[in-house]
Design an enzyme around this catalytic site. Structure first.
Site, PDB file in Angstrom:
ATOM      1  CE  LYS A  42      -0.338   0.070   5.089  1.00 43.24           C
ATOM      2  NZ  LYS A  42      -1.380   0.172   6.199  1.00 43.24           N
ATOM      3  NE  ARG A 138      -6.973   0.754  10.999  1.00 45.14           N
ATOM      4  CZ  ARG A 138      -5.896   0.411  10.736  1.00 45.14           C
ATOM      5  NH1 ARG A 138      -4.851   1.506  10.816  1.00 45.14           N
ATOM      6  NH2 ARG A 138      -5.407  -0.600  10.250  1.00 45.14           N
ATOM      7  CG  HIS A 170      -4.196  -4.187  11.618  1.00 44.22           C
ATOM      8  ND1 HIS A 170      -3.563  -4.856  10.863  1.00 44.22           N
ATOM      9  CD2 HIS A 170      -3.722  -3.096  12.169  1.00 44.22           C
ATOM     10  CE1 HIS A 170      -2.375  -3.879  10.620  1.00 44.22           C
ATOM     11  NE2 HIS A 170      -2.373  -3.048  11.523  1.00 44.22           N
ATOM     12  NE  ARG A 226      -3.322  -8.020   7.307  1.00 42.73           N
ATOM     13  CZ  ARG A 226      -3.755  -8.255   8.723  1.00 42.73           C
ATOM     14  NH1 ARG A 226      -4.467  -9.471   8.683  1.00 42.73           N
ATOM     15  NH2 ARG A 226      -3.910  -7.490   9.488  1.00 42.73           N
ATOM     16  CE1 TYR A 272      10.702  31.735   3.753  1.00 40.24           C
ATOM     17  CE2 TYR A 272      10.619  29.534   3.611  1.00 40.24           C
ATOM     18  CZ  TYR A 272      10.496  30.660   2.966  1.00 40.24           C
ATOM     19  OH  TYR A 272      10.445  30.775   1.746  1.00 40.24           O
ATOM     20  CB  CYS A 319      12.413  25.747   2.734  1.00 40.63           C
ATOM     21  SG  CYS A 319      13.367  26.774   3.558  1.00 40.63           S
ATOM     22  CG  MET A 320       7.419  23.281  -1.028  1.00 37.12           C
ATOM     23  SD  MET A 320       6.272  24.338  -1.608  1.00 37.12           S
ATOM     24  CE  MET A 320       5.273  24.874  -0.468  1.00 37.12           C
ATOM     25  CG  ASP A 321      10.699  24.187  -3.297  1.00 37.98           C
ATOM     26  OD1 ASP A 321       9.880  23.176  -3.521  1.00 37.98           O
ATOM     27  OD2 ASP A 321      10.538  25.605  -3.377  1.00 37.98           O
TER      28      ASP A 321
END
Length: 385
Positions: A42, A138, A170, A226, A272, A319-321
């Site tokens: 998954k 769950r 599970h 599993r 930042y 940061c993002m990048d």
């Protein structure tokens, strides 16, 4: 004949060793007495690549492949996987017809799921695993509602629309093998099987164990296990029982090239909010990866990396990048390789180290890696064997 060389990395990449996947599947199989093994792929194979991992797992003897959602299971079939596939998470109104037609086993934990599965049947009966909630709260039917689910499934089995192929649940605390919760869940599971048998439900597959159960709780093995995270060489127990002690090999290495190296004076703030200030003149390196690529922002000011064989620390906010590594007084230049995490064989940080820095688990570190990071597949057995 010219010498074969490793492909050049431009910005960053995640290198996935398929030999490690096969090794881990074989190692997990060796823990089993008679149970079959399902490799869970998954979330794009926990970030490693669903289809390549599934193929490697089949090569190593995985009896089943596990997918959480319908589109994953159908993609596996489209990629040519014709073996047993189990898919367990659906919502009302999803189109189940194709999955049923292609022989994908589905899960049902409530009567409405039985109804929807039966409604999707065309030329062949649907293969269904009934889920009992053994204490995780769950998915699945709670014990009080379990007989109702069984009777609904039996009615559709008699009609020829479904075939009950499994009973499953599970584990909530298998990462703590000594927890009494595990024993309680096994007891509830066994009770659910007894109730099912009393009503005439006796499917061939009973399954409860995830990675922790497979590795540490043989009483949870039943007919099928599993494992998920252990397939990828990461321990479900973290540092308490490392991968190497379990005989597992981490399959993924995340690396990049420094985009810039610069010298800054004492007192220079970084990134930042300027949350880190250089205590002395320092050399900084710019890593072209950030939270947009899946690095956890919570690992700011603490995540470890390796540059020129030395452990270094990410400083300032991720940061993002991009993010910044403190090279201290070490030498480096733009284009040098930086290893963010890997197996740890050469002193590089591991996914567990990043998990510690972000106060999370190794599952999240590899799974959240984004599509902007290309995966490159290698086979170390072909190189060394």
């Amino acid at each position: 004949m010219s010498e074969s060389r490793e492909p050049s990395m431009v910005r960053a990449e995640a290198v996935v060793d398929l030999a490690a996947i096969r090794h881990n599947v074989a190692t997990l199989r060796s823990r089993l007495a008679s149970a079959q093994l399902m490799t869970v792929v998954k979330a794009d194979g926990y970030g490693h690549g669903m289809v390549p991992v599934a193929r490697a797992a089949r090569q190593a003897g995985a009896d089943w492949i596990g997918a959480a959602v319908l589109e994953e299971a159908l993609a596996l079939r489209a990629a040519g996987d014709n073996g047993p596939i189990f898919c367990w998470l659906t919502t009302p109104g999803e189109p189940l017809e194709q999955a049923i037609a292609e022989g994908i086993d589905l899960s049902a934990g409530a009567p409405w799921e039985i109804d929807e599965i039966a409604a999707g049947v065309e030329d062949r009966p649907a293969r269904v695993h009934l889920k009992i909630d053994t204490g995780m709260s769950r998915g699945g039917a709670v014990p009080e509602e379990w007989p109702t689910l069984l009777r609904a499934a039996l009615a559709e089995e008699k009609s020829g629309r479904i075939e009950i192929t499994g009973i499953w649940s599970h584990l909530a605390s298998s990462d703590e093998p000594k927890s009494p919760i595990n024993e309680a869940q096994v007891a509830t599971f066994l009770s659910a099987i007894e109730v099912a048998e009393s009503l005439g439900v006796d499917p061939p597959m009973r399954h409860l164990a995830n990675s922790g159960g497979t590795l540490a709780l043989p009483e949870t093995h039943f007919d099928l296990v599993r494992p998920g995270i252990a397939t990828y060489g990461l321990s479900p127990f973290g540092h308490a029982l490392p991968s190497a002690e379990l005989g597992l090999r981490p399959a993924m290495t995340l690396r990049a090239r420094l985009a810039m190296v610069k010298r800054v004076p004492a007192g220079a703030g970084v990134s930042y909010g300027l949350t880190w200030t250089a205590p002395a003149p320092s050399t900084l390196g710019l890593i072209p990866l950030g939270y947009g690529d899946g690095l956890p922002r919570h690992a700011s000011n603490g995540a470890p990396v390796q540059v020129r064989g030395e452990r270094r620390t990410v400083v300032g906010r991720i940061c993002m990048d991009q993010c910044v590594v403190n090279l201290e007084d070490g030498s480096a230049e733009a284009g040098d390789e930086v290893v963010l995490f890997g197996p740890g064989d050469n002193g590089e940080p591991t996914a567990d180290d990043w998990a510690d820095a972000a106060q999370t688990i190794n599952y999240e570190i590899v799974t959240r890696l984004g599509s902007r990071v290309p995966r490159r597949y290698v086979d170390s057995e072909e190189v060394t064997g």
